[in-house]
Structures are given as C-alpha cells and as structure tokens.
Design an enzyme around this catalytic site. Structure first.
Site, PDB file in Angstrom:
ATOM      1  CD1 TRP A  98      -0.958   6.485  12.582  1.00 30.53           C
ATOM      2  CD2 TRP A  98      -1.387   4.249  13.169  1.00 30.53           C
ATOM      3  NE1 TRP A  98      -1.920   6.273  13.635  1.00 30.53           N
ATOM      4  CE2 TRP A  98      -2.304   5.356  13.882  1.00 30.53           C
ATOM      5  CE3 TRP A  98      -1.723   3.026  13.147  1.00 30.53           C
ATOM      6  CZ2 TRP A  98      -3.168   4.571  14.742  1.00 30.53           C
ATOM      7  CZ3 TRP A  98      -2.610   2.231  14.196  1.00 30.53           C
ATOM      8  CH2 TRP A  98      -3.291   3.139  14.988  1.00 30.53           C
TER       9      TRP A  98
ATOM     10  CD  GLU B  83       1.839  -5.994   8.119  1.00 28.32           C
ATOM     11  OE1 GLU B  83       2.074  -7.182   7.683  1.00 28.32           O
ATOM     12  OE2 GLU B  83       2.486  -5.009   7.671  1.00 28.32           O
TER      13      GLU B  83
ATOM     14  CG  HIS C 134      -0.232  -0.122   2.411  1.00 30.42           C
ATOM     15  ND1 HIS C 134       0.359   1.080   3.174  1.00 30.42           N
ATOM     16  CD2 HIS C 134      -0.046  -1.234   3.432  1.00 30.42           C
ATOM     17  CE1 HIS C 134       1.122   0.700   3.970  1.00 30.42           C
ATOM     18  NE2 HIS C 134       0.793  -0.526   4.395  1.00 30.42           N
TER      19      HIS C 134
END
Length: 214
Positions: free
Chosen positions: A13, A81, A8
């Site tokens: 973050w 993830e 991605h």
C-alpha cells in the site's frame, strides 16, 4: 541511554499511497530488504529492548532487524499508526476526490485543530497516546544504561519525534516529512537532556533503490 527509532519497511500500500492506518499491508520484497540492511547496519549497536507496534508490517520489520539477538519484541498498542477510519485502504487521490472527505484531508495537514476524522482518530489523540507510551518506555530504562529500539509507523513517528522537539506547533508536527522506510533516528539521553545524534538516516539503502509511494 540511547533510543533508536525506525519505521517499517516498504509495503504494497505504500507504493500506491494508500492510507494504511490500523489495517495491514504486507511488506514488499524491497521492504524486507530494507529491514535486512538496517539489521546489518545495526549489528554492532548495543540494543537491550525492542518495542514495536503490533501491526504486522511493523512487527515483521522488528523481527528482521532483531536478527540473531536474544531479545523479546514487546508490542505496545499505543505505537500503532493513526486510525484513519473510513479512509483506510483508500489512496490519497481517492480521498481528495471525494467531496465529503476532501476538506478534512486538507485540515489534517494544514489545520489539524479542525480535523474531524470519519471513524478514526485525531492527530492530538495520536500525540497523546504515543507520548504517554514513549515516556513510560524512557522512564523504565533511563536509569539502567539500556538502549531501546522502537519500530512504528509514519504518522506515529512524527508524533514521537515531536517529543524531542518540544517547541514544534501542531502545524509544524503535521508538516514534518514522512521519515524513510527503515530509516534510523538515534537519540541520546545523558541524564539531563535528549540530543538527536542522527535523524532519518537511510545511508544503509543500496544504490539503485527505487522508492515508490511513501
């Protein structure tokens, strides 16, 4: 058959080096730009199917890369993830500074067999689920001359890459670099073996991109 792998685009973050795991963090303006540039780079590539992690940062990246192609994006939970459990949302520095957590952070990358997550999952659980998903995808398309794009995450991408580098030890897998945001890795399957044509390619990045975090 060709398999295209990407991560991605940059998220909020990512900039802070926060562990995202199964939580989501929005794509930044740069992350959206990265995905658009990869879409442009791949506009003439034959892609028949797109598979994505259902986590928003990956799915939105997949939507941007898809562009005007008349394709559905299929989400697969096993492409998520790694679950970091209690660590999700914390920075690496915050985890390292916590006397309860810091030993396991060291184990995660230096001694993965001993890593014990705090409500998350181990790299071996991630390896198992991601490899099963990948094998299922490959088996579905390998006899049809169909090319696929998989959009996933940093740690998951390490595990998927290890499928094509089967001699790697668990330590070597964990010490693979975190591939670049919207980097492209291309693998060709000729019916007998897989060949990595290009790996962690970020040549579509514009000059002057300032990549912060990871």
């Amino acid at each position: 058959m060709k398999i295209y792998l990407t991560r991605h685009g940059q998220t909020v973050w990512n900039i802070d080096k926060r562990l995202q795991g199964c939580k989501n963090s929005d794509l930044t303006e740069l992350g959206i730009k990265q995905a658009k540039l990869l879409s442009e780079k791949m506009k003439d590539e034959k892609i028949d199917y797109i598979y994505s992690s259902p986590i928003e940062r990956a799915y939105k990246t997949a939507e941007i890369i898809k562009g005007t192609r008349n394709l559905q994006i299929e989400t697969i939970d096993a492409l998520k993830e790694i679950a970091f459990g209690e660590w999700e949302g914390l920075t690496l520095d915050e985890v390292a500074a916590n006397p309860i957590y810091n030993k396991e952070l060291e184990n995660l990358f230096q001694n993965p067999e001993k890593y014990r997550p705090f409500g998350g999952e181990t790299p071996f659980e991630l390896l198992d689920r991601s490899h099963k998903a990948l094998k299922s995808i490959i088996d579905k398309h390998k006899n049809k001359d169909e090319n696929i794009l998989i959009v996933t995450h940093g740690m998951t991408l390490k595990m998927i890459i290890s499928y094509f580098k089967q001699s790697l030890t668990s330590m070597e897998i964990m010490q693979l670099p975190v591939y670049g945001q919207t980097s492209i890795t291309e693998i060709e399957f000729n019916g007998d073996e897989f060949n990595i044509i290009r790996e962690n390619d970020i040549s579509h990045y514009e000059e002057g991109f300032e990549i912060k975090g990871w």
